[in-house]
Design an enzyme around this catalytic site. Structure first.
Site, PDB file in Angstrom:
ATOM      1  CE  LYS A   1     -12.774   1.972  -5.196  1.00  0.00           C
ATOM      2  NZ  LYS A   1     -13.370   1.255  -4.084  1.00  0.00           N
TER       3      LYS A   1
ATOM      4  CG  HIS B   1      -8.020   0.485  -3.952  1.00  0.00           C
ATOM      5  ND1 HIS B   1      -7.401   1.471  -3.235  1.00  0.00           N
ATOM      6  CD2 HIS B   1      -9.323   0.540  -3.589  1.00  0.00           C
ATOM      7  CE1 HIS B   1      -8.290   2.080  -2.467  1.00  0.00           C
ATOM      8  NE2 HIS B   1      -9.472   1.530  -2.657  1.00  0.00           N
TER       9      HIS B   1
ATOM     10  NE  ARG C   1      10.979  -8.796  11.704  1.00  0.00           N
ATOM     11  CZ  ARG C   1      11.265  -7.658  12.299  1.00  0.00           C
ATOM     12  NH1 ARG C   1      12.450  -7.144  12.195  1.00  0.00           N
ATOM     13  NH2 ARG C   1      10.356  -7.012  13.017  1.00  0.00           N
TER      14      ARG C   1
ATOM     15  CG  HIS D   1      -7.483   6.599  -4.509  1.00  0.00           C
ATOM     16  ND1 HIS D   1      -6.701   5.580  -4.985  1.00  0.00           N
ATOM     17  CD2 HIS D   1      -7.531   6.427  -3.167  1.00  0.00           C
ATOM     18  CE1 HIS D   1      -6.297   4.826  -3.964  1.00  0.00           C
ATOM     19  NE2 HIS D   1      -6.778   5.324  -2.858  1.00  0.00           N
TER      20      HIS D   1
ATOM     21  CD  GLU E   1     -12.424   7.293   2.843  1.00  0.00           C
ATOM     22  OE1 GLU E   1     -12.294   6.078   3.034  1.00  0.00           O
ATOM     23  OE2 GLU E   1     -11.506   8.107   2.941  1.00  0.00           O
TER      24      GLU E   1
ATOM     25  CE  LYS F   1      -2.711   5.958  -1.154  1.00  0.00           C
ATOM     26  NZ  LYS F   1      -3.762   5.558  -0.225  1.00  0.00           N
TER      27      LYS F   1
HETATM   28  C1  BG6 Z   1      -7.003   4.211   0.553  1.00  0.00           C
HETATM   29  C2  BG6 Z   1      -6.739   5.292   1.571  1.00  0.00           C
HETATM   30  O1  BG6 Z   1      -6.081   4.290  -0.487  1.00  0.00           O
HETATM   31  O2  BG6 Z   1      -8.328   4.365   0.050  1.00  0.00           O
HETATM   32  C3  BG6 Z   1      -7.761   5.250   2.683  1.00  0.00           C
HETATM   33  O3  BG6 Z   1      -5.421   5.128   2.110  1.00  0.00           O
HETATM   34  C4  BG6 Z   1      -9.163   5.295   2.119  1.00  0.00           C
HETATM   35  O4  BG6 Z   1      -7.560   6.318   3.598  1.00  0.00           O
HETATM   36  C5  BG6 Z   1      -9.334   4.239   1.031  1.00  0.00           C
HETATM   37  O5  BG6 Z   1     -10.076   5.055   3.169  1.00  0.00           O
HETATM   38  C6  BG6 Z   1     -10.663   4.402   0.323  1.00  0.00           C
HETATM   39  O6  BG6 Z   1     -10.864   3.304  -0.506  1.00  0.00           O
HETATM   40  P1  BG6 Z   1     -12.334   2.807  -0.875  1.00  0.00           P
HETATM   41  O7  BG6 Z   1     -12.113   1.708  -1.873  1.00  0.00           O
HETATM   42  O8  BG6 Z   1     -12.955   2.349   0.401  1.00  0.00           O
HETATM   43  O9  BG6 Z   1     -13.038   3.993  -1.451  1.00  0.00           O
END
Ligand code: BG6
Length: 496
Positions: free
Chosen positions: A183, A179, A51, A241, A217, A149
Protein backbone atom coordinates in the site's frame (compact mmCIF):
# COMPACT_ATOMS: atom_id res chain seq x y z
CA UNK A 1 5.05 15.24 -12.20
CA UNK A 2 4.09 11.98 -13.88
CA UNK A 3 5.29 8.76 -12.24
CA UNK A 4 8.39 7.33 -13.90
CA UNK A 5 7.80 3.88 -15.38
CA UNK A 6 10.77 1.54 -15.40
CA UNK A 7 10.18 -1.36 -17.74
CA UNK A 8 10.61 -4.87 -16.42
CA UNK A 9 12.46 -7.60 -18.30
CA UNK A 10 10.33 -10.07 -20.26
CA UNK A 11 8.84 -12.70 -17.96
CA UNK A 12 6.47 -15.64 -17.82
CA UNK A 13 4.03 -15.36 -14.93
CA UNK A 14 2.36 -18.68 -14.22
CA UNK A 15 -0.75 -18.23 -12.09
CA UNK A 16 -1.84 -21.41 -10.27
CA UNK A 17 -5.45 -20.90 -9.26
CA UNK A 18 -5.63 -18.92 -12.49
CA UNK A 19 -9.43 -19.17 -12.71
CA UNK A 20 -10.00 -18.28 -9.06
CA UNK A 21 -11.29 -15.23 -7.28
CA UNK A 22 -7.93 -13.73 -6.34
CA UNK A 23 -6.68 -13.99 -9.90
CA UNK A 24 -9.79 -12.52 -11.48
CA UNK A 25 -10.41 -9.77 -8.95
CA UNK A 26 -6.90 -8.67 -8.10
CA UNK A 27 -4.10 -10.11 -10.20
CA UNK A 28 -5.34 -9.66 -13.77
CA UNK A 29 -6.70 -6.15 -13.09
CA UNK A 30 -3.35 -5.20 -11.52
CA UNK A 31 -1.47 -6.62 -14.49
CA UNK A 32 -3.76 -4.83 -16.95
CA UNK A 33 -2.92 -1.55 -15.22
CA UNK A 34 0.78 -2.28 -15.62
CA UNK A 35 0.10 -3.05 -19.29
CA UNK A 36 -1.62 0.33 -19.65
CA UNK A 37 1.49 1.95 -18.20
CA UNK A 38 3.58 0.09 -20.78
CA UNK A 39 5.72 -1.54 -18.17
CA UNK A 40 6.09 -4.91 -19.89
CA UNK A 41 8.82 -5.77 -22.38
CA UNK A 42 8.32 -8.27 -25.15
CA UNK A 43 7.72 -11.17 -25.07
CA UNK A 44 5.98 -11.27 -21.70
CA UNK A 45 3.37 -13.95 -21.04
CA UNK A 46 0.77 -14.62 -18.36
CA UNK A 47 -0.20 -18.26 -18.13
CA UNK A 48 -3.27 -19.24 -16.15
CA UNK A 49 -3.21 -22.72 -14.65
CA UNK A 50 -6.09 -24.65 -13.14
CA UNK A 51 -7.77 -28.03 -13.41
CA UNK A 52 -10.49 -26.69 -15.66
CA UNK A 53 -10.39 -27.67 -19.33
CA UNK A 54 -10.19 -24.38 -21.14
CA UNK A 55 -8.44 -23.65 -24.38
CA UNK A 56 -6.44 -20.46 -24.72
CA UNK A 57 -9.25 -18.53 -26.39
CA UNK A 58 -11.91 -19.54 -23.91
CA UNK A 59 -9.61 -18.52 -21.08
CA UNK A 60 -8.85 -15.18 -22.72
CA UNK A 61 -12.59 -14.54 -22.90
CA UNK A 62 -12.99 -15.44 -19.23
CA UNK A 63 -10.16 -13.04 -18.30
CA UNK A 64 -11.69 -10.34 -20.46
CA UNK A 65 -15.07 -10.76 -18.72
CA UNK A 66 -13.40 -10.54 -15.33
CA UNK A 67 -11.49 -7.42 -16.32
CA UNK A 68 -14.64 -5.72 -17.59
CA UNK A 69 -16.20 -6.48 -14.22
CA UNK A 70 -13.36 -5.76 -11.82
CA UNK A 71 -11.08 -3.26 -13.54
CA UNK A 72 -12.05 0.35 -14.13
CA UNK A 73 -9.19 0.61 -16.65
CA UNK A 74 -10.64 -2.15 -18.83
CA UNK A 75 -13.25 0.23 -20.21
CA UNK A 76 -10.82 3.02 -20.98
CA UNK A 77 -8.11 1.59 -23.13
CA UNK A 78 -9.07 -0.96 -25.80
CA UNK A 79 -5.57 -1.14 -27.26
CA UNK A 80 -4.02 -2.03 -23.89
CA UNK A 81 -6.77 -4.59 -23.29
CA UNK A 82 -6.01 -6.27 -26.65
CA UNK A 83 -2.27 -6.25 -25.97
CA UNK A 84 -2.85 -7.72 -22.54
CA UNK A 85 -5.18 -10.47 -23.74
CA UNK A 86 -2.69 -11.45 -26.43
CA UNK A 87 -0.19 -12.31 -23.66
CA UNK A 88 -2.57 -14.69 -21.96
CA UNK A 89 -2.14 -18.43 -22.28
CA UNK A 90 -3.57 -21.36 -20.40
CA UNK A 91 -2.58 -24.80 -19.17
CA UNK A 92 -4.92 -27.30 -17.59
CA UNK A 93 -2.95 -29.00 -14.82
CA UNK A 94 -4.03 -31.21 -11.95
CA UNK A 95 -1.51 -30.19 -9.32
CA UNK A 96 -2.17 -33.34 -7.26
CA UNK A 97 -1.35 -35.72 -10.11
CA UNK A 98 0.94 -35.93 -13.12
CA UNK A 99 -1.79 -34.65 -15.42
CA UNK A 100 -1.04 -31.58 -17.47
CA UNK A 101 2.54 -30.97 -16.33
CA UNK A 102 4.17 -32.03 -19.64
CA UNK A 103 1.92 -29.55 -21.47
CA UNK A 104 2.90 -26.80 -19.05
CA UNK A 105 6.56 -27.68 -19.49
CA UNK A 106 6.34 -27.48 -23.25
CA UNK A 107 4.36 -24.24 -23.07
CA UNK A 108 7.10 -22.70 -20.95
CA UNK A 109 9.84 -24.06 -23.20
CA UNK A 110 13.55 -23.91 -22.50
CA UNK A 111 13.46 -20.16 -22.24
CA UNK A 112 15.75 -18.57 -19.68
CA UNK A 113 13.37 -15.68 -19.12
CA UNK A 114 12.30 -14.74 -15.61
CA UNK A 115 9.73 -17.29 -14.52
CA UNK A 116 7.38 -16.43 -11.67
CA UNK A 117 4.99 -18.99 -10.19
CA UNK A 118 2.12 -17.26 -8.38
CA UNK A 119 0.23 -19.61 -6.08
CA UNK A 120 -3.21 -17.98 -5.98
CA UNK A 121 -4.48 -21.24 -4.50
CA UNK A 122 -5.56 -22.54 -1.15
CA UNK A 123 -2.54 -22.68 1.19
CA UNK A 124 -2.90 -26.50 1.35
CA UNK A 125 -1.53 -26.54 -2.17
CA UNK A 126 1.60 -24.44 -1.54
CA UNK A 127 3.78 -27.42 -0.66
CA UNK A 128 2.43 -29.91 -3.22
CA UNK A 129 2.75 -27.38 -6.06
CA UNK A 130 6.25 -26.28 -5.05
CA UNK A 131 7.36 -29.91 -4.79
CA UNK A 132 5.91 -30.78 -8.16
CA UNK A 133 7.50 -27.75 -9.80
CA UNK A 134 10.83 -29.08 -8.56
CA UNK A 135 10.18 -32.65 -9.66
CA UNK A 136 9.02 -31.56 -13.10
CA UNK A 137 12.23 -29.62 -13.62
CA UNK A 138 10.38 -26.33 -14.06
CA UNK A 139 12.44 -24.36 -11.55
CA UNK A 140 15.14 -22.55 -13.48
CA UNK A 141 17.84 -20.33 -11.89
CA UNK A 142 15.68 -17.32 -12.72
CA UNK A 143 12.48 -18.73 -11.23
CA UNK A 144 10.66 -17.42 -8.22
CA UNK A 145 7.58 -18.39 -6.29
CA UNK A 146 4.98 -15.98 -4.91
CA UNK A 147 2.64 -17.05 -2.09
CA UNK A 148 -0.05 -15.24 -0.14
CA UNK A 149 -0.81 -15.35 3.54
CA UNK A 150 -1.79 -17.35 5.51
CA UNK A 151 1.62 -18.99 5.81
CA UNK A 152 0.48 -21.67 8.24
CA UNK A 153 -1.93 -21.40 11.15
CA UNK A 154 0.76 -21.35 13.83
CA UNK A 155 4.53 -21.38 14.08
CA UNK A 156 4.92 -25.12 13.61
CA UNK A 157 2.80 -25.26 10.45
CA UNK A 158 4.53 -22.13 9.07
CA UNK A 159 7.87 -23.86 9.57
CA UNK A 160 6.66 -26.89 7.61
CA UNK A 161 5.57 -24.69 4.69
CA UNK A 162 8.76 -22.66 4.80
CA UNK A 163 10.89 -25.82 4.87
CA UNK A 164 9.07 -27.31 1.91
CA UNK A 165 9.24 -24.12 -0.14
CA UNK A 166 12.88 -23.82 0.87
CA UNK A 167 13.69 -27.31 -0.36
CA UNK A 168 12.80 -26.22 -3.92
CA UNK A 169 13.46 -22.45 -3.98
CA UNK A 170 16.19 -20.31 -2.45
CA UNK A 171 14.88 -17.95 0.25
CA UNK A 172 15.78 -15.05 -2.07
CA UNK A 173 13.37 -16.51 -4.67
CA UNK A 174 10.43 -16.89 -2.27
CA UNK A 175 8.10 -13.90 -2.24
CA UNK A 176 5.57 -14.01 0.62
CA UNK A 177 2.95 -11.36 0.02
CA UNK A 178 1.47 -9.23 2.75
CA UNK A 179 -0.55 -6.87 0.60
CA UNK A 180 -0.42 -4.16 3.29
CA UNK A 181 3.26 -3.70 2.49
CA UNK A 182 2.31 -2.81 -1.08
CA UNK A 183 0.00 0.00 0.00
CA UNK A 184 1.17 3.45 -0.98
CA UNK A 185 0.76 4.98 2.46
CA UNK A 186 2.49 2.10 4.22
CA UNK A 187 5.56 2.92 2.19
CA UNK A 188 4.99 6.55 2.90
CA UNK A 189 5.51 5.71 6.54
CA UNK A 190 9.11 4.94 5.67
CA UNK A 191 9.39 8.19 3.71
CA UNK A 192 7.95 10.09 6.66
CA UNK A 193 10.36 8.54 9.15
CA UNK A 194 13.54 8.32 7.11
CA UNK A 195 13.35 11.09 4.51
CA UNK A 196 12.60 13.82 7.06
CA UNK A 197 14.92 14.81 9.85
CA UNK A 198 12.05 16.27 11.83
CA UNK A 199 10.46 13.21 13.38
CA UNK A 200 13.25 10.75 14.04
CA UNK A 201 14.77 12.63 17.01
CA UNK A 202 11.32 12.57 18.64
CA UNK A 203 10.56 8.97 17.72
CA UNK A 204 11.17 7.37 21.11
CA UNK A 205 9.88 6.93 24.65
CA UNK A 206 11.16 10.35 25.74
CA UNK A 207 8.70 12.11 23.41
CA UNK A 208 6.06 9.57 22.44
CA UNK A 209 3.38 8.67 24.95
CA UNK A 210 1.77 5.82 23.03
CA UNK A 211 0.97 4.50 19.55
CA UNK A 212 -2.38 3.27 18.22
CA UNK A 213 -2.93 1.14 15.15
CA UNK A 214 -6.48 0.59 13.93
CA UNK A 215 -7.58 -1.49 10.94
CA UNK A 216 -11.36 -1.23 10.86
CA UNK A 217 -13.64 -2.89 8.33
CA UNK A 218 -17.36 -2.53 7.75
CA UNK A 219 -17.64 -5.80 5.85
CA UNK A 220 -18.42 -9.13 7.48
CA UNK A 221 -16.88 -12.42 6.42
CA UNK A 222 -18.30 -12.21 2.89
CA UNK A 223 -18.68 -15.83 1.89
CA UNK A 224 -15.29 -16.75 3.37
CA UNK A 225 -16.92 -18.19 6.49
CA UNK A 226 -15.25 -21.59 6.43
CA UNK A 227 -11.76 -20.05 6.10
CA UNK A 228 -12.49 -17.27 8.57
CA UNK A 229 -13.96 -19.46 11.27
CA UNK A 230 -10.71 -21.44 11.38
CA UNK A 231 -8.67 -18.26 11.33
CA UNK A 232 -10.29 -15.41 13.24
CA UNK A 233 -9.08 -11.82 13.34
CA UNK A 234 -5.89 -12.72 15.18
CA UNK A 235 -4.57 -14.97 12.43
CA UNK A 236 -6.28 -13.16 9.56
CA UNK A 237 -5.16 -9.60 10.35
CA UNK A 238 -2.96 -9.30 13.44
CA UNK A 239 -0.29 -11.93 12.71
CA UNK A 240 0.49 -10.33 9.36
CA UNK A 241 -0.87 -6.90 8.39
CA UNK A 242 -0.90 -5.36 11.88
CA UNK A 243 2.45 -6.84 12.88
CA UNK A 244 3.94 -5.38 9.70
CA UNK A 245 2.51 -1.92 10.42
CA UNK A 246 3.83 -2.12 13.97
CA UNK A 247 7.29 -3.11 12.71
CA UNK A 248 7.46 -0.18 10.31
CA UNK A 249 6.52 2.25 13.08
CA UNK A 250 8.83 0.79 15.71
CA UNK A 251 11.90 -0.39 13.79
CA UNK A 252 15.31 1.25 13.91
CA UNK A 253 16.38 3.05 10.73
CA UNK A 254 17.70 0.39 8.36
CA UNK A 255 21.04 0.94 6.74
CA UNK A 256 19.38 1.04 3.30
CA UNK A 257 16.17 -0.02 1.60
CA UNK A 258 17.86 -3.24 0.62
CA UNK A 259 15.52 -6.18 1.36
CA UNK A 260 17.60 -7.74 4.08
CA UNK A 261 18.53 -4.50 5.86
CA UNK A 262 14.85 -3.65 6.11
CA UNK A 263 13.74 -7.09 7.15
CA UNK A 264 16.52 -7.45 9.73
CA UNK A 265 15.17 -4.34 11.48
CA UNK A 266 11.56 -5.53 11.36
CA UNK A 267 12.60 -8.87 12.78
CA UNK A 268 14.26 -7.16 15.76
CA UNK A 269 10.93 -5.52 16.63
CA UNK A 270 9.07 -8.83 16.49
CA UNK A 271 11.69 -10.38 18.72
CA UNK A 272 11.43 -7.50 21.21
CA UNK A 273 7.65 -7.81 21.73
CA UNK A 274 6.83 -8.42 25.38
CA UNK A 275 5.21 -11.85 25.61
CA UNK A 276 1.49 -12.14 26.21
CA UNK A 277 0.38 -15.47 27.65
CA UNK A 278 -1.95 -16.97 30.20
CA UNK A 279 -0.52 -14.77 32.96
CA UNK A 280 -1.46 -11.45 31.35
CA UNK A 281 -3.78 -12.15 28.39
CA UNK A 282 -6.92 -11.08 30.24
CA UNK A 283 -5.42 -7.69 31.04
CA UNK A 284 -3.80 -7.05 27.65
CA UNK A 285 -6.20 -8.50 25.09
CA UNK A 286 -9.86 -8.20 24.15
CA UNK A 287 -11.61 -10.42 21.66
CA UNK A 288 -15.08 -9.91 20.29
CA UNK A 289 -17.59 -11.41 17.88
CA UNK A 290 -20.25 -9.41 16.06
CA UNK A 291 -23.93 -9.93 16.60
CA UNK A 292 -26.66 -8.65 14.31
CA UNK A 293 -26.72 -4.90 13.94
CA UNK A 294 -26.56 -2.07 11.47
CA UNK A 295 -23.44 -1.78 9.30
CA UNK A 296 -22.33 -1.07 5.76
CA UNK A 297 -25.48 0.97 5.12
CA UNK A 298 -28.15 -1.45 6.37
CA UNK A 299 -29.18 -4.12 8.84
CA UNK A 300 -26.80 -7.07 8.91
CA UNK A 301 -27.00 -10.49 10.54
CA UNK A 302 -24.68 -11.91 13.18
CA UNK A 303 -21.37 -13.65 12.57
CA UNK A 304 -22.95 -17.00 13.46
CA UNK A 305 -25.62 -16.41 10.86
CA UNK A 306 -22.96 -15.41 8.31
CA UNK A 307 -21.03 -18.64 8.81
CA UNK A 308 -24.16 -20.80 9.15
CA UNK A 309 -23.31 -22.23 12.58
CA UNK A 310 -25.06 -22.19 15.92
CA UNK A 311 -21.88 -21.59 17.88
CA UNK A 312 -18.31 -20.51 17.34
CA UNK A 313 -15.49 -19.20 19.53
CA UNK A 314 -13.83 -17.36 16.68
CA UNK A 315 -13.09 -13.67 17.17
CA UNK A 316 -14.04 -11.08 14.57
CA UNK A 317 -12.51 -8.29 16.66
CA UNK A 318 -9.25 -8.04 18.58
CA UNK A 319 -7.73 -5.25 20.68
CA UNK A 320 -4.28 -5.64 22.18
CA UNK A 321 -1.93 -3.63 24.34
CA UNK A 322 1.66 -4.45 23.42
CA UNK A 323 5.06 -3.47 24.67
CA UNK A 324 8.30 -3.37 22.68
CA UNK A 325 11.12 -4.14 25.09
CA UNK A 326 14.06 -2.06 23.92
CA UNK A 327 15.68 1.28 24.71
CA UNK A 328 13.65 3.20 22.18
CA UNK A 329 10.21 2.00 23.29
CA UNK A 330 10.47 0.93 26.93
CA UNK A 331 7.20 1.88 28.70
CA UNK A 332 5.45 3.11 25.50
CA UNK A 333 2.24 1.11 24.99
CA UNK A 334 1.17 0.15 21.48
CA UNK A 335 -2.59 -0.31 21.25
CA UNK A 336 -3.81 -2.33 18.28
CA UNK A 337 -7.39 -3.03 17.23
CA UNK A 338 -9.00 -4.59 14.22
CA UNK A 339 -12.44 -5.91 13.52
CA UNK A 340 -15.13 -6.72 11.02
CA UNK A 341 -18.52 -5.01 10.98
CA UNK A 342 -17.25 -1.83 12.61
CA UNK A 343 -18.88 1.53 11.86
CA UNK A 344 -16.29 2.69 9.32
CA UNK A 345 -13.64 1.25 7.04
CA UNK A 346 -10.30 2.84 7.72
CA UNK A 347 -6.76 1.99 8.71
CA UNK A 348 -4.60 4.45 10.57
CA UNK A 349 -1.58 4.78 12.77
CA UNK A 350 -1.71 7.38 15.52
CA UNK A 351 1.46 8.50 17.22
CA UNK A 352 0.52 10.27 20.44
CA UNK A 353 3.27 12.61 21.67
CA UNK A 354 3.75 13.57 25.30
CA UNK A 355 1.95 16.56 26.75
CA UNK A 356 3.75 19.85 27.31
CA UNK A 357 5.59 19.66 30.65
CA UNK A 358 4.23 22.96 32.00
CA UNK A 359 1.30 25.19 31.04
CA UNK A 360 1.88 28.94 30.87
CA UNK A 361 -1.61 29.76 29.58
CA UNK A 362 -4.50 30.65 31.77
CA UNK A 363 -6.21 27.30 31.47
CA UNK A 364 -6.24 23.93 33.20
CA UNK A 365 -3.27 21.82 32.15
CA UNK A 366 -5.43 18.98 30.84
CA UNK A 367 -7.15 21.33 28.38
CA UNK A 368 -4.02 21.30 26.22
CA UNK A 369 -4.22 18.07 24.22
CA UNK A 370 -0.92 16.48 23.25
CA UNK A 371 0.33 16.61 19.67
CA UNK A 372 -0.77 13.68 17.57
CA UNK A 373 0.52 12.46 14.26
CA UNK A 374 -2.16 10.56 12.36
CA UNK A 375 -1.01 8.51 9.40
CA UNK A 376 -4.02 7.56 7.37
CA UNK A 377 -3.30 4.31 5.53
CA UNK A 378 -6.72 4.07 3.84
CA UNK A 379 -8.98 5.54 2.58
CA UNK A 380 -8.14 9.26 2.06
CA UNK A 381 -4.44 8.51 2.44
CA UNK A 382 -2.54 11.29 4.12
CA UNK A 383 -0.91 12.65 7.22
CA UNK A 384 -2.29 14.98 9.86
CA UNK A 385 -0.22 16.55 12.58
CA UNK A 386 -2.50 17.85 15.32
CA UNK A 387 -1.13 20.97 16.98
CA UNK A 388 -2.24 23.72 19.33
CA UNK A 389 -2.71 27.13 17.71
CA UNK A 390 -4.07 30.43 18.92
CA UNK A 391 -7.64 31.17 18.03
CA UNK A 392 -7.72 34.50 16.16
CA UNK A 393 -9.23 37.47 17.98
CA UNK A 394 -8.31 40.65 19.81
CA UNK A 395 -9.33 39.46 23.29
CA UNK A 396 -6.93 39.86 26.18
CA UNK A 397 -6.67 36.19 27.06
CA UNK A 398 -5.25 33.60 24.72
CA UNK A 399 -7.64 30.96 23.53
CA UNK A 400 -6.06 27.88 21.98
CA UNK A 401 -7.36 25.33 19.53
CA UNK A 402 -6.26 21.86 18.49
CA UNK A 403 -6.01 21.86 14.68
CA UNK A 404 -4.30 19.67 12.11
CA UNK A 405 -1.57 20.38 9.63
CA UNK A 406 -3.29 18.35 7.00
CA UNK A 407 -1.68 16.70 3.98
CA UNK A 408 -3.93 14.68 1.73
CA UNK A 409 -1.95 12.59 -0.75
CA UNK A 410 -4.87 12.66 -3.18
CA UNK A 411 -4.70 16.48 -3.24
CA UNK A 412 -0.90 16.68 -3.22
CA UNK A 413 -0.64 14.28 -6.15
CA UNK A 414 -3.85 15.24 -7.92
CA UNK A 415 -4.21 13.65 -11.34
CA UNK A 416 -1.61 10.98 -10.70
CA UNK A 417 -2.95 7.46 -10.59
CA UNK A 418 -1.81 5.63 -7.50
CA UNK A 419 -0.92 1.99 -8.00
CA UNK A 420 -2.83 -0.78 -6.29
CA UNK A 421 -0.76 -2.85 -3.83
CA UNK A 422 -0.76 -5.83 -6.18
CA UNK A 423 0.62 -3.81 -9.08
CA UNK A 424 3.65 -2.82 -7.05
CA UNK A 425 4.15 -6.22 -5.44
CA UNK A 426 3.88 -8.14 -8.71
CA UNK A 427 6.41 -5.92 -10.44
CA UNK A 428 8.77 -6.09 -7.44
CA UNK A 429 8.59 -9.89 -7.47
CA UNK A 430 9.41 -9.95 -11.18
CA UNK A 431 12.36 -7.61 -10.56
CA UNK A 432 13.49 -9.81 -7.67
CA UNK A 433 13.17 -7.01 -5.12
CA UNK A 434 12.06 -8.69 -1.91
CA UNK A 435 12.00 -5.61 0.35
CA UNK A 436 8.19 -5.53 0.52
CA UNK A 437 7.81 -9.27 1.11
CA UNK A 438 7.98 -11.21 4.36
CA UNK A 439 11.09 -13.21 5.04
CA UNK A 440 10.67 -16.64 6.62
CA UNK A 441 12.10 -15.61 9.99
CA UNK A 442 9.69 -12.66 10.19
CA UNK A 443 6.68 -14.89 9.59
CA UNK A 444 7.86 -17.36 12.19
CA UNK A 445 8.69 -14.65 14.74
CA UNK A 446 5.20 -13.16 14.32
CA UNK A 447 3.70 -16.59 15.03
CA UNK A 448 6.00 -16.98 18.05
CA UNK A 449 4.32 -13.88 19.52
CA UNK A 450 0.77 -14.78 18.45
CA UNK A 451 0.65 -18.48 19.37
CA UNK A 452 0.81 -18.02 23.18
CA UNK A 453 -2.02 -15.48 23.01
CA UNK A 454 -4.27 -17.91 21.20
CA UNK A 455 -3.22 -20.69 23.56
CA UNK A 456 -4.04 -18.45 26.54
CA UNK A 457 -7.50 -17.72 25.14
CA UNK A 458 -8.09 -21.43 24.70
CA UNK A 459 -6.94 -22.40 28.16
CA UNK A 460 -8.65 -19.49 29.92
CA UNK A 461 -11.87 -20.48 28.15
CA UNK A 462 -12.74 -16.85 27.62
CA UNK A 463 -15.26 -16.73 24.76
CA UNK A 464 -15.21 -13.65 22.52
CA UNK A 465 -17.32 -10.81 23.88
CA UNK A 466 -20.36 -9.90 21.80
CA UNK A 467 -20.63 -6.54 20.06
CA UNK A 468 -23.40 -5.25 17.86
CA UNK A 469 -22.46 -4.94 14.19
CA UNK A 470 -21.82 -1.29 13.45
CA UNK A 471 -20.26 -0.48 16.82
CA UNK A 472 -16.58 -0.13 17.78
CA UNK A 473 -16.30 -3.62 19.27
CA UNK A 474 -16.85 -4.74 22.85
CA UNK A 475 -16.80 -2.11 25.61
CA UNK A 476 -13.77 -3.87 27.02
CA UNK A 477 -11.77 -2.53 24.05
CA UNK A 478 -12.55 1.03 25.15
CA UNK A 479 -11.70 0.09 28.74
CA UNK A 480 -8.37 -1.41 27.59
CA UNK A 481 -7.08 2.02 26.57
CA UNK A 482 -9.15 4.26 28.86
CA UNK A 483 -7.97 2.67 32.07
CA UNK A 484 -4.52 3.96 31.07
CA UNK A 485 -5.96 7.49 30.76
CA UNK A 486 -5.92 7.44 26.95
CA UNK A 487 -8.62 7.18 24.28
CA UNK A 488 -8.90 5.68 20.82
CA UNK A 489 -8.54 8.36 18.20
CA UNK A 490 -12.00 9.40 17.10
CA UNK A 491 -11.11 12.17 14.76
CA UNK A 492 -12.25 10.26 11.69
CA UNK A 493 -15.71 9.91 13.20
CA UNK A 494 -15.96 13.66 13.68
CA UNK A 495 -14.79 14.63 10.20
CA UNK A 496 -16.92 12.04 8.46
C1 BG6 B 1 -7.05 -9.78 4.03
C2 BG6 B 1 -7.95 -10.47 5.03
O1 BG6 B 1 -5.74 -10.21 4.18
O2 BG6 B 1 -7.13 -8.37 4.24
C3 BG6 B 1 -9.37 -9.98 4.91
O3 BG6 B 1 -7.90 -11.89 4.81
C4 BG6 B 1 -9.42 -8.47 5.02
O4 BG6 B 1 -10.20 -10.57 5.91
C5 BG6 B 1 -8.42 -7.84 4.05
O5 BG6 B 1 -10.73 -8.04 4.71
C6 BG6 B 1 -8.32 -6.34 4.29
O6 BG6 B 1 -7.57 -5.78 3.26
P1 BG6 B 1 -7.79 -4.27 2.81
O7 BG6 B 1 -6.72 -4.03 1.79
O8 BG6 B 1 -9.17 -4.19 2.26
O9 BG6 B 1 -7.62 -3.44 4.04
Amino acid sequence: MAARIVKVEPFDLVVFGGTGDLAYRKLYPALLNRERSEQFSEPTRIIGVSRRHYDRNAFRLAVKDALLKFSAGAHEDDAAMERFLSRIDYASVDVMSKEGWPELRSLLGPDERIRAFYLATSPDLFCPVAKRLGEEGLVTPRSRIIVEKPIGHDRASAEVINNELGSVFLESSIFRIDHYLGKESVQNLMALRFANSLFEPLWNAAHIDHVQITVAETLGVEGRGSYYDESGAMRDMVQNHMMQLLCLVAMEPPNSLDADSLRDEKLKVLKALEPINESNALALTVRGQYRAGFADGGPVPSYLHDIGKSESDTETFVALKLGVANWRWASVPFYLRTGKRLPQRFSEIVVGFRKVPHVIFDMPSDSIPANRLVIRVQPDEGIKLWMMVKEPGPGGGMRLEHLPLDMSFAKAFAGQPSADAYERLLMDAIRGNAALFMRRDEVEAAWRFIDPIREAWASLREPPRPYAAGTWGPNASVALIERDGRTWNEEYDESD
